[in-house]
Design a protein around this motif. Sequence first.
Motif, mmCIF file in Angstrom:
data_model
loop_
_atom_site.group_PDB
_atom_site.id
_atom_site.type_symbol
_atom_site.label_atom_id
_atom_site.label_comp_id
_atom_site.label_asym_id
_atom_site.label_seq_id
_atom_site.Cartn_x
_atom_site.Cartn_y
_atom_site.Cartn_z
ATOM 1 N N ARG A 98 0.832 -1.196 0.000
ATOM 2 C CA ARG A 98 0.000 0.000 0.000
ATOM 3 C C ARG A 98 0.869 1.249 0.000
ATOM 4 N NH1 ARG A 98 -4.152 -1.925 4.824
ATOM 5 N NH2 ARG A 98 -4.995 -3.760 3.727
ATOM 6 N N SER B 172 5.231 3.923 1.973
ATOM 7 C CA SER B 172 4.719 2.711 1.338
ATOM 8 C C SER B 172 5.145 1.473 2.109
ATOM 9 C CB SER B 172 5.200 2.623 -0.114
ATOM 10 O OG SER B 172 6.612 2.509 -0.173
ATOM 11 N N SER C 71 -4.719 7.534 0.179
ATOM 12 C CA SER C 71 -4.316 6.183 0.542
ATOM 13 C C SER C 71 -4.566 5.269 -0.653
ATOM 14 C CB SER C 71 -5.124 5.705 1.757
ATOM 15 O OG SER C 71 -4.808 4.361 2.059
ATOM 16 N N THR D 56 -4.432 1.305 -2.278
ATOM 17 C CA THR D 56 -4.369 -0.117 -1.978
ATOM 18 C C THR D 56 -3.314 -0.788 -2.856
ATOM 19 O OG1 THR D 56 -6.085 -0.614 -3.608
ATOM 20 C CG2 THR D 56 -6.813 -0.148 -1.348
ATOM 21 N N ASP D 57 -3.078 -2.087 -2.602
ATOM 22 C CA ASP D 57 -2.040 -2.812 -3.340
ATOM 23 C C ASP D 57 -2.253 -2.753 -4.851
ATOM 24 O OD1 ASP D 57 -1.835 -3.535 -0.700
ATOM 25 O OD2 ASP D 57 -1.238 -5.583 -1.110
#
Length: 323
Positions: A108, A197, A225, A227-228
């Motif tokens: 992330r 990260s 933010s 996500t992967d």
Amino acid sequence: MSKGKQAKQPRIPIDRCHLYGIQSPHTLAKRLGWELNKLNGLAANGGYRVYKHKDTGREIQEPGASLQSLHRQLHRYLARVEVPDYLHSAVKGRSYLSNARAHVGDGRLLKIDIAKFYQSVPQHKVMHFFRDVMGCASDVAGLLANLICYRSVLATGSSISPIISYYTYKSLFDKLAAVAAGHGLIMTCYVDDITMSGSRASRAVLHEARSVIFRAGLRAHKDRSFTDNSVKIVTGVVVGRSGIALPFSRWQKIRQAMREIAACTDDTKKLKLYPRLISRLYEAAQIDPQCRSRAEFYHSQWRVLKRQSSMAKIEAIAATQAA
């Protein structure tokens, strides 16, 4: 050492910086190679040009030629000083690209910007840096702060503002790096752009970082933010699992410039269109190597058109003189 190559200058402790420990304005002038009267004159009137950036509309305060030259000189001295690995702005060998590459991989990602950062760096903090950290006498620190600041804050168009903004708020950036390390994250800083990260990057960490910035008297904004699996943009570059890529918006600008050149029938206008496209392609080639061949192609076309235009002008002058 081969001819034309220079040895890489090693980074030095801050107490070996050329600006360290100066105890009088006369010594400062001598060490910089400037006349003291000239320094005082630049401090009183730096000849700033203030204008709006044509793309963003932001106000730019650009020092006059002499003051900007002095700012570049001061920057060179400070840029030799050792800095933490997390800093990628105003450091030789690092850039917005190295800043983005630091976050390549799975995981992330969190982004935070500091709002109106340069305008939030008051002149007294610049003076305190030179007095308390660099060990300069108060009048020397005051003169340097006057030379560096515009209307009591950092100028947005000065070559020294990026590195001075870092040093005046170094304790803040060190605390943010400690927050990141505490959660097993990688943190980088590019001027006012903070990126973290790793697998444990979360909204809770983002809130913690925002609180640290708030306690320093600054305001965080544009926090995000990722996500992967989401597309991650770091300092204007797409960051993926295996590398970096050119954002779609930059491809759009390049293609639009290509279309404008292809549609233009006026050679004079076309000569003005080429440089921006060539510049964008060479810069893009640092991210996508395929852009280099395109840059070289358009560069070659531009040179040919320039020669043809010059020859046409010479012939026109000769014809006029012969008439």
